[in-house]
Motif scaffolding. Structure first.
Motif, PDB file in Angstrom:
ATOM      1  N   ALA A   1       0.829  -1.209   0.000  1.00 22.16           N
ATOM      2  CA  ALA A   1       0.000   0.000   0.000  1.00 22.16           C
ATOM      3  C   ALA A   1       0.863   1.258   0.000  1.00 22.16           C
ATOM      4  CB  ALA A   1      -0.942  -0.009   1.203  1.00 22.16           C
ATOM      5  N   LEU A   2       1.956   1.251   0.763  1.00 20.99           N
ATOM      6  CA  LEU A   2       2.844   2.414   0.777  1.00 20.99           C
ATOM      7  C   LEU A   2       3.519   2.618  -0.573  1.00 20.99           C
ATOM      8  CD1 LEU A   2       4.496   2.163   4.296  1.00 20.99           C
ATOM      9  CD2 LEU A   2       2.851   3.853   3.499  1.00 20.99           C
ATOM     10  N   VAL A   3       3.957   1.535  -1.187  1.00 22.74           N
ATOM     11  CA  VAL A   3       4.583   1.645  -2.511  1.00 22.74           C
ATOM     12  C   VAL A   3       3.562   2.140  -3.536  1.00 22.74           C
ATOM     13  CG1 VAL A   3       5.665   0.346  -4.381  1.00 22.74           C
ATOM     14  CG2 VAL A   3       6.389  -0.029  -2.028  1.00 22.74           C
ATOM     15  N   SER A   4       2.330   1.626  -3.453  1.00 29.76           N
ATOM     16  CA  SER A   4       1.299   2.091  -4.393  1.00 29.76           C
ATOM     17  C   SER A   4       0.972   3.562  -4.171  1.00 29.76           C
ATOM     18  CB  SER A   4       0.041   1.231  -4.278  1.00 29.76           C
ATOM     19  OG  SER A   4      -0.639   1.487  -3.067  1.00 29.76           O
ATOM     20  N   LEU A   5       1.100   4.027  -2.934  1.00 30.68           N
ATOM     21  CA  LEU A   5       0.878   5.446  -2.659  1.00 30.68           C
ATOM     22  C   LEU A   5       1.942   6.307  -3.329  1.00 30.68           C
ATOM     23  CD1 LEU A   5      -0.928   7.406  -1.078  1.00 30.68           C
ATOM     24  CD2 LEU A   5       0.595   7.107   0.858  1.00 30.68           C
ATOM     25  N   VAL A   6       3.157   5.796  -3.392  1.00 32.47           N
ATOM     26  CA  VAL A   6       4.229   6.534  -4.054  1.00 32.47           C
ATOM     27  C   VAL A   6       4.028   6.543  -5.569  1.00 32.47           C
ATOM     28  CG1 VAL A   6       6.708   6.519  -4.539  1.00 32.47           C
ATOM     29  CG2 VAL A   6       5.896   6.120  -2.218  1.00 32.47           C
ATOM     30  N   LEU A   7       3.648   5.409  -6.113  1.00 32.35           N
ATOM     31  CA  LEU A   7       3.548   5.272  -7.569  1.00 32.35           C
ATOM     32  C   LEU A   7       2.243   5.799  -8.151  1.00 32.35           C
ATOM     33  CD1 LEU A   7       4.979   1.657  -7.934  1.00 32.35           C
ATOM     34  CD2 LEU A   7       6.180   3.821  -8.227  1.00 32.35           C
ATOM     35  N   TRP A   8       1.208   5.836  -7.332  1.00 37.20           N
ATOM     36  CA  TRP A   8      -0.134   6.020  -7.877  1.00 37.20           C
ATOM     37  C   TRP A   8      -0.926   6.959  -6.978  1.00 37.20           C
ATOM     38  CZ3 TRP A   8      -4.719   2.330  -7.302  1.00 37.20           C
ATOM     39  CH2 TRP A   8      -5.568   2.410  -8.401  1.00 37.20           C
ATOM     40  N   HIS A   9      -0.724   8.272  -7.107  1.00 40.64           N
ATOM     41  CA  HIS A   9      -1.408   9.226  -6.234  1.00 40.64           C
ATOM     42  C   HIS A   9      -1.930  10.439  -7.007  1.00 40.64           C
ATOM     43  CE1 HIS A   9       2.883  10.384  -6.101  1.00 40.64           C
ATOM     44  NE2 HIS A   9       2.405  11.617  -6.172  1.00 40.64           N
ATOM     45  N   ASP A  10      -2.412  10.205  -8.209  1.00 46.38           N
ATOM     46  CA  ASP A  10      -2.891  11.323  -9.030  1.00 46.38           C
ATOM     47  C   ASP A  10      -4.285  11.805  -8.632  1.00 46.38           C
ATOM     48  OD1 ASP A  10      -0.547  11.209 -10.471  1.00 46.38           O
ATOM     49  OD2 ASP A  10      -1.368   9.781 -11.909  1.00 46.38           O
ATOM     50  N   GLU A  11      -5.140  10.894  -8.246  1.00 43.62           N
ATOM     51  CA  GLU A  11      -6.512  11.265  -7.915  1.00 43.62           C
ATOM     52  C   GLU A  11      -6.817  10.876  -6.476  1.00 43.62           C
ATOM     53  OE1 GLU A  11      -9.486  10.141 -10.730  1.00 43.62           O
ATOM     54  OE2 GLU A  11      -8.058  10.171 -12.387  1.00 43.62           O
ATOM     55  N   TRP A  12      -7.918  11.422  -5.974  1.00 39.10           N
ATOM     56  CA  TRP A  12      -8.291  11.188  -4.582  1.00 39.10           C
ATOM     57  C   TRP A  12      -8.539   9.714  -4.300  1.00 39.10           C
ATOM     58  CZ3 TRP A  12     -12.523   9.099  -2.171  1.00 39.10           C
ATOM     59  CH2 TRP A  12     -12.576   9.290  -0.804  1.00 39.10           C
ATOM     60  N   TRP A  13      -9.203   9.019  -5.203  1.00 39.37           N
ATOM     61  CA  TRP A  13      -9.536   7.626  -4.935  1.00 39.37           C
ATOM     62  C   TRP A  13      -8.301   6.734  -4.967  1.00 39.37           C
ATOM     63  CZ3 TRP A  13      -8.981   3.646  -8.490  1.00 39.37           C
ATOM     64  CH2 TRP A  13      -8.758   4.020  -9.802  1.00 39.37           C
ATOM     65  N   HIS A  14      -7.235   7.134  -5.653  1.00 35.36           N
ATOM     66  CA  HIS A  14      -5.978   6.387  -5.599  1.00 35.36           C
ATOM     67  C   HIS A  14      -5.428   6.418  -4.167  1.00 35.36           C
ATOM     68  CE1 HIS A  14      -5.135   7.449 -10.098  1.00 35.36           C
ATOM     69  NE2 HIS A  14      -6.102   6.568  -9.970  1.00 35.36           N
ATOM     70  N   ILE A  15      -5.445   7.620  -3.594  1.00 32.80           N
ATOM     71  CA  ILE A  15      -4.961   7.785  -2.213  1.00 32.80           C
ATOM     72  C   ILE A  15      -5.848   7.013  -1.252  1.00 32.80           C
ATOM     73  CG2 ILE A  15      -4.464   9.468  -0.402  1.00 32.80           C
ATOM     74  CD1 ILE A  15      -2.614   9.836  -2.684  1.00 32.80           C
ATOM     75  N   ALA A  16      -7.166   7.086  -1.459  1.00 32.56           N
ATOM     76  CA  ALA A  16      -8.096   6.388  -0.572  1.00 32.56           C
ATOM     77  C   ALA A  16      -7.884   4.876  -0.634  1.00 32.56           C
ATOM     78  CB  ALA A  16      -9.537   6.739  -0.940  1.00 32.56           C
ATOM     79  N   LEU A  17      -7.650   4.345  -1.809  1.00 33.36           N
ATOM     80  CA  LEU A  17      -7.416   2.910  -1.962  1.00 33.36           C
ATOM     81  C   LEU A  17      -6.119   2.498  -1.273  1.00 33.36           C
ATOM     82  CD1 LEU A  17      -8.683   0.420  -3.311  1.00 33.36           C
ATOM     83  CD2 LEU A  17      -7.268   0.904  -5.294  1.00 33.36           C
ATOM     84  N   ALA A  18      -5.067   3.289  -1.440  1.00 30.48           N
ATOM     85  CA  ALA A  18      -3.798   2.987  -0.779  1.00 30.48           C
ATOM     86  C   ALA A  18      -3.934   3.109   0.739  1.00 30.48           C
ATOM     87  CB  ALA A  18      -2.699   3.911  -1.287  1.00 30.48           C
ATOM     88  N   ALA A  19      -4.674   4.114   1.214  1.00 30.44           N
ATOM     89  CA  ALA A  19      -4.874   4.278   2.652  1.00 30.44           C
ATOM     90  C   ALA A  19      -5.674   3.118   3.227  1.00 30.44           C
ATOM     91  CB  ALA A  19      -5.584   5.604   2.928  1.00 30.44           C
ATOM     92  N   ALA A  20      -6.693   2.674   2.496  1.00 35.01           N
ATOM     93  CA  ALA A  20      -7.465   1.524   2.956  1.00 35.01           C
ATOM     94  C   ALA A  20      -6.585   0.280   3.000  1.00 35.01           C
ATOM     95  CB  ALA A  20      -8.676   1.301   2.041  1.00 35.01           C
ATOM     96  N   GLY A  21      -5.728   0.103   2.001  1.00 38.13           N
ATOM     97  CA  GLY A  21      -4.807  -1.034   2.011  1.00 38.13           C
ATOM     98  C   GLY A  21      -3.836  -0.975   3.180  1.00 38.13           C
ATOM     99  N   LEU A  22      -3.362   0.235   3.484  1.00 38.70           N
ATOM    100  CA  LEU A  22      -2.448   0.397   4.613  1.00 38.70           C
ATOM    101  C   LEU A  22      -3.121   0.024   5.925  1.00 38.70           C
ATOM    102  CD1 LEU A  22       0.309   1.378   5.690  1.00 38.70           C
ATOM    103  CD2 LEU A  22      -0.681   3.669   5.793  1.00 38.70           C
ATOM    104  N   THR A  23      -4.346   0.494   6.133  1.00 37.47           N
ATOM    105  CA  THR A  23      -5.015   0.181   7.393  1.00 37.47           C
ATOM    106  C   THR A  23      -5.496  -1.268   7.443  1.00 37.47           C
ATOM    107  OG1 THR A  23      -7.059   1.128   6.542  1.00 37.47           O
ATOM    108  CG2 THR A  23      -5.683   2.535   7.910  1.00 37.47           C
ATOM    109  N   ILE A  24      -5.802  -1.860   6.294  1.00 39.32           N
ATOM    110  CA  ILE A  24      -6.126  -3.287   6.291  1.00 39.32           C
ATOM    111  C   ILE A  24      -4.885  -4.083   6.711  1.00 39.32           C
ATOM    112  CG2 ILE A  24      -6.612  -5.251   4.761  1.00 39.32           C
ATOM    113  CD1 ILE A  24      -8.576  -3.382   3.274  1.00 39.32           C
ATOM    114  N   GLY A  25      -3.733  -3.715   6.172  1.00 36.75           N
ATOM    115  CA  GLY A  25      -2.493  -4.378   6.572  1.00 36.75           C
ATOM    116  C   GLY A  25      -2.219  -4.227   8.060  1.00 36.75           C
ATOM    117  N   GLN A  26      -2.407  -3.011   8.574  1.00 33.26           N
ATOM    118  CA  GLN A  26      -2.222  -2.792  10.011  1.00 33.26           C
ATOM    119  C   GLN A  26      -3.261  -3.560  10.816  1.00 33.26           C
ATOM    120  OE1 GLN A  26      -2.558   1.470  10.218  1.00 33.26           O
ATOM    121  NE2 GLN A  26      -0.348   1.726  10.374  1.00 33.26           N
ATOM    122  N   GLY A  27      -4.486  -3.583  10.318  1.00 27.13           N
ATOM    123  CA  GLY A  27      -5.556  -4.298  11.021  1.00 27.13           C
ATOM    124  C   GLY A  27      -5.329  -5.794  11.077  1.00 27.13           C
ATOM    125  N   ILE A  28      -4.568  -6.326  10.142  1.00 31.79           N
ATOM    126  CA  ILE A  28      -4.227  -7.745  10.163  1.00 31.79           C
ATOM    127  C   ILE A  28      -2.971  -7.989  10.997  1.00 31.79           C
ATOM    128  CG2 ILE A  28      -3.429  -9.678   8.732  1.00 31.79           C
ATOM    129  CD1 ILE A  28      -5.224  -8.549   6.493  1.00 31.79           C
TER     130      ILE A  28
END
Length: 176
Positions: free
Chosen positions: A54-81
């Motif tokens: 998720a962090l790598v995708s945030l670096v590579l893919w942050h042009d639109e708001w939903w890109h950031i939201a998807l990466a943030a959700a992935g980050l918190t899913i990873g933390q939640g696991i």
């Protein structure tokens, strides 16, 4: 949030991003329950790698708001696991008489890490920028996952050795 504000997104979009980030964390009860019934180190490895991706995708893919939201959700899913699985590993490997002490040490270490690493991450962001800092954190997460995989392999090897020495036993003493 500051990263998004610097890129020109509105406060409303940043607020929605925070909501998206905390919904998976609120649902972390599910992986916590799974961690009580399955192999905990494997869950920790999976959660850590999800957060790193998720962090790598945030670096590579942050042009639109939903890109950031998807990466943030992935980050918190990873933390939640990963976080409940790490707590479960600590609970399993600690002798019952020291379980309270181990839990307190784990919680205090978590709070100390937040206090120490927040300014450190801020200094890295100021010195190197967001992208390099996020990549450094992602690499550290991958290294932690590799270390956990090594420990898991050692536990599995010890378990196989136990069964070789005690063929009539159905106990798995080293699986965490």
């Amino acid at each position: 949030a500051r990263f998004r504000l610097e890129q020109g997104f509105s406060i409303f979009q940043v607020g929605l991003l925070l909501v998206v980030m905390y919904i998976p964390y609120l649902l972390s009860v599910i992986p916590a329950e799974i961690a009580d019934h399955t192999e905990r180190l494997r869950l920790f490895i999976i959660g850590t790698l999800i957060a790193a991706v998720a962090l790598v995708s945030l670096v590579l893919w942050h042009d639109e708001w939903w890109h950031i939201a998807l990466a943030a959700a992935g980050l918190t899913i990873g933390q939640g696991i990963a976080v409940p699985a790490a707590s479960a590993v600590a609970a399993v490997v600690t002798p019952k008489r020291n379980a309270g002490i181990a839990s307190a040490v784990l919680d205090s270490d978590t709070f100390i890490a937040f206090i120490v690493f927040a300014p450190l991450i801020g200094m890295l962001i100021d010195a190197m920028g967001w992208d390099k800092t996020l990549l450094i954190v992602a690499v550290l997460l991958v290294l932690v996952a590799v270390l956990a995989a090594v420990f898991r392999a050692l536990f599995l090897r010890r378990n196989h050795m136990f069964h070789a020495l005690h063929p009539k036993s159905h106990n798995n003493p080293y699986i965490v």
